[in-house]
Motif scaffolding. Structure first.
Motif, mmCIF file in Angstrom:
data_model
loop_
_atom_site.group_PDB
_atom_site.id
_atom_site.type_symbol
_atom_site.label_atom_id
_atom_site.label_comp_id
_atom_site.label_asym_id
_atom_site.label_seq_id
_atom_site.Cartn_x
_atom_site.Cartn_y
_atom_site.Cartn_z
ATOM 1 N N ALA A 1 0.957 -0.984 0.250
ATOM 2 C CA ALA A 1 -0.541 -0.303 -0.166
ATOM 3 C C ALA A 1 0.804 1.082 -0.026
ATOM 4 N N LEU A 2 2.028 1.466 0.970
ATOM 5 C CA LEU A 2 3.003 2.819 0.929
ATOM 6 C C LEU A 2 3.625 2.909 -0.809
ATOM 7 N N LYS A 3 3.837 1.670 -1.055
ATOM 8 C CA LYS A 3 4.234 1.856 -2.249
ATOM 9 C C LYS A 3 3.801 2.277 -3.616
ATOM 10 N N ALA A 4 2.575 1.468 -3.729
ATOM 11 C CA ALA A 4 1.034 2.388 -4.026
ATOM 12 C C ALA A 4 1.003 3.834 -4.152
ATOM 13 N N SER A 5 0.861 3.921 -2.577
ATOM 14 C CA SER A 5 0.506 5.499 -2.788
ATOM 15 C C SER A 5 1.573 6.049 -2.842
ATOM 16 N N GLY A 6 2.875 6.231 -2.676
ATOM 17 C CA GLY A 6 4.199 6.697 -2.693
ATOM 18 C C GLY A 6 4.194 7.021 -4.077
ATOM 19 N N ALA A 7 4.002 6.147 -5.041
ATOM 20 C CA ALA A 7 3.798 6.458 -6.179
ATOM 21 C C ALA A 7 3.707 8.280 -6.774
ATOM 22 N N ALA A 8 2.712 9.272 -6.246
ATOM 23 C CA ALA A 8 2.549 10.543 -5.847
ATOM 24 C C ALA A 8 3.310 11.189 -5.325
ATOM 25 N N LEU A 9 4.562 10.487 -4.909
ATOM 26 C CA LEU A 9 6.089 11.492 -4.543
ATOM 27 C C LEU A 9 6.700 11.161 -6.111
ATOM 28 N N GLY A 10 6.910 10.061 -6.431
ATOM 29 C CA GLY A 10 7.531 9.375 -7.076
ATOM 30 C C GLY A 10 8.691 9.038 -6.551
ATOM 31 N N VAL A 11 8.966 8.250 -4.963
ATOM 32 C CA VAL A 11 9.679 7.429 -4.202
ATOM 33 C C VAL A 11 9.086 6.438 -4.212
ATOM 34 N N GLU A 12 10.333 5.452 -4.070
ATOM 35 C CA GLU A 12 10.800 4.470 -3.908
ATOM 36 C C GLU A 12 10.258 4.135 -2.552
ATOM 37 N N PRO A 13 9.701 2.713 -1.206
ATOM 38 C CA PRO A 13 9.487 2.302 -0.325
ATOM 39 C C PRO A 13 10.584 1.646 -0.837
ATOM 40 N N VAL A 14 11.609 2.013 1.039
ATOM 41 C CA VAL A 14 12.803 0.984 1.703
ATOM 42 C C VAL A 14 12.772 0.529 2.417
ATOM 43 N N SER A 15 13.600 -0.461 3.113
ATOM 44 C CA SER A 15 13.489 -1.739 4.013
ATOM 45 C C SER A 15 14.403 -0.872 5.022
ATOM 46 N N PRO A 16 13.733 -0.475 5.862
ATOM 47 C CA PRO A 16 14.942 0.611 7.098
ATOM 48 C C PRO A 16 15.257 -0.715 8.148
ATOM 49 N N PRO A 17 16.438 -0.786 9.156
ATOM 50 C CA PRO A 17 17.046 -1.493 10.174
ATOM 51 C C PRO A 17 15.940 -1.327 11.324
ATOM 52 N N VAL A 18 15.128 -1.982 11.813
ATOM 53 C CA VAL A 18 14.816 -1.535 13.267
ATOM 54 C C VAL A 18 15.017 -2.811 13.789
ATOM 55 N N VAL A 19 14.492 -2.150 15.641
ATOM 56 C CA VAL A 19 15.724 -2.781 16.716
ATOM 57 C C VAL A 19 14.468 -4.331 17.042
ATOM 58 N N VAL A 20 14.727 -5.465 16.265
ATOM 59 C CA VAL A 20 13.279 -6.990 16.153
ATOM 60 C C VAL A 20 13.941 -7.928 15.405
ATOM 61 N N SER A 21 14.688 -8.741 16.234
ATOM 62 C CA SER A 21 14.649 -10.189 15.583
ATOM 63 C C SER A 21 13.892 -10.978 14.806
ATOM 64 N N PHE A 22 13.821 -11.065 13.868
ATOM 65 C CA PHE A 22 13.388 -11.565 13.005
ATOM 66 C C PHE A 22 13.548 -13.273 13.043
ATOM 67 N N GLU A 23 15.095 -13.496 13.567
ATOM 68 C CA GLU A 23 14.667 -14.786 13.786
ATOM 69 C C GLU A 23 15.484 -15.439 15.503
ATOM 70 N N GLU A 24 14.777 -16.446 15.538
ATOM 71 C CA GLU A 24 15.275 -16.930 17.336
ATOM 72 C C GLU A 24 17.404 -16.315 17.360
ATOM 73 N N THR A 25 17.099 -15.906 18.287
ATOM 74 C CA THR A 25 18.438 -15.726 18.642
ATOM 75 C C THR A 25 18.585 -16.001 20.066
ATOM 76 N N VAL A 26 20.773 -15.644 20.548
ATOM 77 C CA VAL A 26 21.070 -15.733 22.357
ATOM 78 C C VAL A 26 21.428 -14.183 21.687
ATOM 79 N N ASN A 27 21.227 -12.773 22.520
ATOM 80 C CA ASN A 27 21.282 -11.897 22.482
ATOM 81 C C ASN A 27 22.973 -11.152 22.857
ATOM 82 N N ALA A 28 23.802 -10.435 22.875
ATOM 83 C CA ALA A 28 24.559 -9.525 23.533
ATOM 84 C C ALA A 28 24.370 -10.190 25.421
ATOM 85 N N ALA A 29 23.402 -9.757 25.349
ATOM 86 C CA ALA A 29 23.424 -10.133 27.291
ATOM 87 C C ALA A 29 22.836 -11.527 27.543
#
Length: 455
Positions: free
Chosen positions: A42-70
């Protein structure tokens, strides 16, 4: 490069180390399958009004199971969309899952249910500083728990310490120091100034002609519906190489499931949003709110807000905030985006309650960094200045502010990583100043590295 920052921040080389440490602990990463999410389409479709393509930003979420630095086990994100209300899965890399467990493992004692009233210098006592604290909810027998009545009849306790680090956030740290200043603590008169809303706006597009699926379902899921995805899986970045103030970042947001039941109540009073009542019957996941776009936009404001005390509580003064040029630019961009999707732009469904003022998720400033006591509250290390004269760089030994309140201007991006990097940088300076081991787990050297870098 902005001259409002103390020069050492850019010059001593420790900011880069601060960012590296912050990234190791917070582990920002991108969701690789973001393009498949309905809200991103939806963001890609509506972003066409500005001539800008969406990008995927880094977020502080674990998308894979992990053991963190702590050393804490974290399951993978379930893409439930409840990020903004707190992650019940345990996949969000918050302080509670990173720095606090590490501090506890290192011997730190953590206390909850206690509020700090004010800080004062304790030149004749056991410690250099006194912090007066109070119980948030007194027990049945506070006296037995070590609390005593003060002159006002409230329960309190005084703690002595040679070093005090204030890290209560933009609102909490500023309020605490303002209360302390009212009781005689010598701090710059700039305390409370340079509040920035980080150029934020929270807005909506109602009635898009394409599905969005941007209402969280929670964990465990409250309904069986299409995959929602983490908040801010994509954003539109509008750059301006000539004028930083014109840059903006428009992010697709997700409303957490906790607010789903009240969405019709929020939008019904707005006469433009006919059909919202239908959601009371069909539910927010299949009714009109299936087509609701939520936007978190970040840009640049003038950081002209000012905090004062109203009695004993914090008050914000920024009467012309809604007239800041940034909001006109954001309104124009968002109206174009929402219009492209066939929806109606809703700047603030709670405008009648909030007085049509902009809302921010990223409050900054109040205890701003400065070059001296005439331009800021703390120096580049977070040490609190004494006095208020230009050119006066004297500081209170052992009193620090290290959090978002020290940021002296808008950042134009979500500020968590920057705040954390500056905090890590301040720790490197403290280690050097106090002769402590500054080594992080993945760094081979300790005191020598910090001392050399500072020198």
């Amino acid at each position: 490069a902005d001259g409002v920052w103390p020069g050492q921040v850019a010059q001593d080389g420790l900011l880069q180390r601060g960012y590296a440490r912050a990234e190791r602990w917070l582990r920002p990463n991108r969701y690789k399958a973001a393009d498949a999410l309905t809200k991103v389409k939806a963001l890609k479709a509506s972003g066409a009004a500005l001539g800008v393509e969406p990008v995927s930003p880094p977020v502080v979420v674990s998308f894979e199971e992990t053991v963190n630095a702590a050393g804490i086990h974290q399951p993978a994100c379930t893409l439930c969309g409840d990020c903004c209300a707190g992650c019940n899965v345990g996949a969000k890399n918050t302080v509670a899952l990173t720095y606090l467990p590490a501090a506890k493992a290192a011997g730190a004692a953590l206390f909850t249910g206690i509020g700090a009233r004010h800080i004062s210098r304790d030149d004749g006592g056991a410690g250099d500083w006194r912090v007066v604290v109070e119980p948030v909810e007194p027990s049945a027998d506070p006296e037995a728990d070590g609390w005593s009545r003060d002159q006002a009849g409230s329960w309190s306790r005084s703690l002595a310490a040679p070093v005090v680090i204030v890290a209560a956030g933009t609102l909490g740290s500023t309020e605490l120091l303002l209360r302390s200043a009212a009781r005689g603590l010598d701090v710059p008169t700039t305390l409370g100034e340079r509040f920035s809303a980080n150029g934020d706006i929270i807005a909506f597009g109602y009635g898009a002609n394409i599905p969005v699926n941007a209402v969280g379902v929670g964990h465990p899921a409250k309904v069986e519906t299409a995959t929602v995805g983490a908040a801010v899986a994509a954003q539109l970045e509008l750059k301006d190489a000539q004028d930083l103030a014109n840059e903006m970042c428009i992010q697709e947001g997700v409303l957490p499931s906790a607010v789903a039941p009240v969405l019709p109540v929020m939008f019904v009073p707005n006469g433009r949003l006919l059909g919202a009542l239908k959601s009371l019957v069909s539910g927010v996941y299949e009714g009109p709110f299936k087509h609701l776009q939520t936007f978190f936009a970040v840009s640049h404001d003038s950081a002209s807000g000012r905090f004062t005390l109203d009695g004993n509580r914090l008050a914000l003064h920024w009467p012309n905030a809604k007239d800041e040029p940034v909001y006109a630019r954001l309104d124009a961009a968002l109206e174009a985006i929402v219009g492209e999707a066939g929806g109606a732009y809703v700047k603030n469904p709670l405008g009648s309650v909030m007085g049509h003022q902009p809302a921010t998720a990223h409050p900054l400033g109040g205890c701003a960094m400065g070059h001296d006591a005439g331009s800021g509250v703390v120096n580049h290390k977070g040490q609190v200045f004494r006095g208020d004269r230009a050119g006066d760089t004297r500081v209170h030994d052992g009193l620090y502010v290290i959090d978002g309140s020290t940021i002296p201007r808008s950042l134009g991006v979500n500020p968590l990583l920057t705040i954390t990097a500056l905090a890590e940088r301040a720790m490197l300076h403290m280690a050097s100043d106090f002769g402590l081991d500054a080594r992080d787990v993945d760094e081979p050297s300790a005191k020598a590295t910090a001392s050399t870098a500072v020198a």
